[in-house]
Design an enzyme around this catalytic site. Structure first.
Site, PDB file in Angstrom:
ATOM      1  N   ASP A   1      47.781 -22.597  31.750  1.00 32.63           N
ATOM      2  CA  ASP A   1      47.489 -24.058  31.001  1.00 32.63           C
ATOM      3  C   ASP A   1      46.748 -23.734  29.965  1.00 32.63           C
ATOM      4  O   ASP A   1      45.531 -23.289  30.060  1.00 32.63           O
ATOM      5  CB  ASP A   1      46.791 -25.022  31.876  1.00 32.63           C
ATOM      6  CG  ASP A   1      47.145 -26.326  31.661  1.00 32.63           C
ATOM      7  OD1 ASP A   1      47.320 -26.405  30.347  1.00 32.63           O
ATOM      8  OD2 ASP A   1      46.927 -27.295  32.503  1.00 32.63           O
ATOM      9  N   ASP A   2      47.010 -24.131  28.614  1.00 34.33           N
ATOM     10  CA  ASP A   2      46.350 -23.949  27.507  1.00 34.33           C
ATOM     11  C   ASP A   2      45.607 -22.353  27.331  1.00 34.33           C
ATOM     12  O   ASP A   2      44.732 -22.297  26.255  1.00 34.33           O
ATOM     13  CB  ASP A   2      44.977 -24.625  27.755  1.00 34.33           C
ATOM     14  CG  ASP A   2      45.121 -26.158  27.453  1.00 34.33           C
ATOM     15  OD1 ASP A   2      46.197 -26.529  27.274  1.00 34.33           O
ATOM     16  OD2 ASP A   2      43.990 -26.806  27.548  1.00 34.33           O
TER      17      ASP A   2
ATOM     18  N   CYS B   1      50.036 -30.505  26.672  1.00 30.87           N
ATOM     19  CA  CYS B   1      50.535 -30.216  28.029  1.00 30.87           C
ATOM     20  C   CYS B   1      52.019 -30.939  28.209  1.00 30.87           C
ATOM     21  O   CYS B   1      52.884 -30.139  28.759  1.00 30.87           O
ATOM     22  CB  CYS B   1      49.427 -30.160  29.058  1.00 30.87           C
ATOM     23  SG  CYS B   1      47.865 -29.523  28.585  1.00 30.87           S
TER      24      CYS B   1
ATOM     25  N   ASN C   1      50.868 -24.330  26.131  1.00 28.54           N
ATOM     26  CA  ASN C   1      50.520 -24.345  24.576  1.00 28.54           C
ATOM     27  C   ASN C   1      49.415 -23.382  24.250  1.00 28.54           C
ATOM     28  O   ASN C   1      48.687 -22.958  25.288  1.00 28.54           O
ATOM     29  CB  ASN C   1      50.070 -25.838  24.369  1.00 28.54           C
ATOM     30  CG  ASN C   1      49.084 -26.660  24.961  1.00 28.54           C
ATOM     31  OD1 ASN C   1      49.522 -27.348  26.046  1.00 28.54           O
ATOM     32  ND2 ASN C   1      47.940 -25.996  25.198  1.00 28.54           N
TER      33      ASN C   1
END
Ligand code: NAG
Ligand code: NAG
Ligand code: NAG
Ligand code: NAG
Ligand code: NAG
Ligand code: NAG
Ligand code: NAG
Ligand code: NAG
Ligand code: NAG
Length: 512
Positions: free
Chosen positions: A43-44, A79, A316
């Protein structure tokens, strides 16, 4: 008598051997047709700030043993829109999950009805796959308005879905439709450890010679906020700071309104805070790295490593101080849209790299094509032929792709009363806002060996346009809009218009 017995025994042995040989042939054929797939999604996790550096074991065990993609992008730097694209293989304008709210179709009933029922997991069963999911799904998943924990997305046999957005402690999981609450004890509640443990249980519980292949998705909270490391990793990288290169702490010039309100140079406490976030992001990734190593060890000792694809990517990118923006994503620049991708597995040559542009919407088509199927309704395209160039397939040469973002906003911003009713969002350090209603844009990115251009149009009061030549200006410091000739701009406009409304195969090329 003895002779007869011998003959019988010989016949028996021959038949046994034949049966075994047939089984062998069947299992070899099966192995080629039905590989297992493990998809690890962080995530991220960025690329441009060295976000993959802390995961040295993953690079060694996945990237170096397979292929590393140098040009993997998300089609939306947020997200829920990005994840919705991963699951459907579609651009945001086709799956309609615009933002992280339920009203923006993040795991909304409408999304569930129109998109989730055709997302890639629903096709895995028809290819004979046993399926497993653990971790963060979509930001609104499991909440009341999204159907509660009882809602298990179709296609998953083994479901451990996080309720809500990424956290490390104090959360609920939907365990096959039943709520499982977690507190804050390490390791039994640490979400990355829970994902790891459940994955191990699944792999260890499967019979070694099980005929059904599996698809497993491990979706970690790392390295999203609140950036909570495991205790044993709490003091790693203590001498590191966010990289000072590229657009770090550079005053934005001739860019869209939102980015120009950043404070540059950043105040000392913003710098300190970004650096602490940088370290904690890397620390949370160490737990993912440990998990990857252990999962690969387990596959190896179960004798299935050679028949298993491992995909590693992120939803992302991220920024920490770029153009003075303290910490977030949601921008059109490469720091927010580039994501890692590495793949190992059967038929993939080790130690290889690809410069081909690949996207989050290509993942679902690729998974399905590795199973011998295809992904209906996708805007993306399978990159199987990049994984297996020895098959002499036609490589997808995608010259141009689309990036879309719908700016988020709220009426009131905690701690920043000056932004009441201003349609702003994510205003943190010194009330520098990272998003706003008019941070709504669509871009086309053209990428090839010789060219890397980005053209973006905003929906704001100035109809802002930004153009970058990333070959000459990789940090995207200079907006070329004022100096680009009208004919070139007209073509960009036409291509952006085309991709912004494209569907399916039409999204693979642009008018020239
Ligand atoms: C900036 O630094 C990071 C971390 O060291 C590195 O990975 C990245 O390639 C650098 N970027 C540029 C543009 O030099
Ligand atoms: C949410 O998705 C539904 C179904 O695709 C669509 O009709 C609706 O317009 C979407 N909502 C928004 C805010 O885009
Ligand atoms: C978890 O929740 C408990 C009870 O509300 C609280 O005391 C604790 O600080 C929380 N832990 C974390 C890591 O947020
Ligand atoms: C981690 O270290 C920080 C200081 O660097 C400390 O404030 C925090 O309590 C520590 N957390 C744990 C879980 O040990
Ligand atoms: C931090 O410490 C490590 C280990 O001692 C060292 O390899 C690295 O170069 C140091 N980095 C910086 C930025 O000082
Ligand atoms: C790739 O595999 C071969 C054969 O196992 C090995 O000799 C070579 O060192 C490997 N290369 C890399 C980059 O791992
Ligand atoms: C791919 O092309 C090469 C060179 O033209 C040829 O030798 C090889 O047999 C082909 N492989 C397949 C699977 O068609
Ligand atoms: C998400 O999109 C919906 C539909 O446009 C909008 O009503 C909602 O306010 C948006 N949420 C945020 C946080 O911007
Ligand atoms: C963007 O929105 C803000 C806040 O509503 C407003 O002050 C600003 O003028 C807008 N800028 C543009 C270019 O639309």
């Amino acid at each position: 008598m003895a002779e007869v017995n011998n003959r019988n025994r010989n016949t028996y042995t021959a038949i046994t051997m034949m049966v075994f040989y047939m089984f062998f042939l069947i299992s070899v054929a099966h192995a080629v047709d039905n590989p297992n797939i493990i998809f690890i999604l962080t995530d991220d996790q960025d690329v441009t700030m060295g976000g993959q550096i802390p995961m040295a074991k993953t690079k060694k065990l996945v990237g170096d043993q397979g292929i590393i993609f140098n040009n993997m992008f998300t089609t939306s730097p947020l997200c829920c829109p990005s994840r919705s694209s991963i699951f459907t293989g579609r651009y945001v304008h086709n799956h309609n999950a615009l933002n992280n709210s339920i009203s923006g179709n993040c795991s909304s009933p409408a999304w569930q009805k129109t998109q989730e029922t055709n997302a890639f997991p629903t096709y895995l069963k028809s290819h004979g796959y046993e399926t497993f999911f653990a971790g963060k799904y979509l930001n609104q998943y499991g909440k009341k308005a999204a159907g509660g924990v009882e809602h298990v997305p179709p296609g998953w046999d083994n479901w451990y879905g996080l309720v809500g957005n990424s956290v490390y402690y104090n959360y609920s999981l939907s365990v096959n439709g039943k709520r499982e609450k977690h507190g804050d004890q390490y390791p039994q509640d640490y979400l990355t450890s829970v994902i790891h443990k459940r994955a191990r249980q699944f792999l260890d519980g499967r019979h070694k010679w099980s005929n059904s292949p599996f698809f497993m998705m491990l979706s970690t909270p790392a390295c999203h906020s609140p950036f909570t490391p495991a205790p044993q990793h709490n003091s790693s990288f203590s001498n590191m700071t966010a990289p000072r290169n590229g657009s770090y702490n550079v005053k934005a010039k001739n860019k869209h309104w939102l980015i120009e309100q950043a404070i540059v140079p950043m105040p000392d406490d913003s710098v300190k805070n970004s650096d602490e976030i940088f370290r904690n992001r890397w620390r949370t990734l160490l737990s993912v790295d440990d998990m990857v190593e252990d999962i690969l060890d387990t596959l190896d000792s179960n004798g299935i490593l050679d028949n298993t694809y491992i995909f590693f990517s992120s939803d992302n990118g991220y920024h920490l101080g770029q153009f003075g923006l303290p910490y977030d994503k949601r921008q059109l620049y490469d720091f927010d849209i580039r994501v890692p991708l590495m793949v190992r597995g059967p038929g993939i040559k080790n130690g290889t790299f690809s410069d081909e542009a690949v996207l989050n919407i290509d993942l679902a088509p690729t998974f399905l094509s590795l199973m011998g199927g295809f992904m209906p309704g996708a805007d993306g395209v399978s990159f199987k032929d990049i994984l297996h160039p020895q098959d002499n397939g036609t490589k997808p040469v995608r010259g141009t792709f689309l990036v879309e973002h719908t700016g988020e906003y709220s009426d009131t911003i905690k701690g920043c009363p000056q932004y009441t009713g201003q349609n702003m969002n994510n205003c943190d350090q010194h009330c520098v806002c990272e998003d706003s209603m008019n941070n709504t844009f669509a871009c086309i990115v053209q990428i090839s060996q010789t060219r890397n251009m980005k053209y973006c149009e905003f929906i704001d009061s100035q109809n802002s346009v930004e153009i970058y030549d990333l070959k000459a200006d990789p940090a995207e410091l200079t907006n070329l809009y004022q100096t680009t000739d009208p004919k070139t701009i007209a073509l960009f406009e036409k291509q952006l218009q085309f991709l912004s409304t494209c569907e399916g195969d039409r999204c693979h090329s642009v008018p020239t």
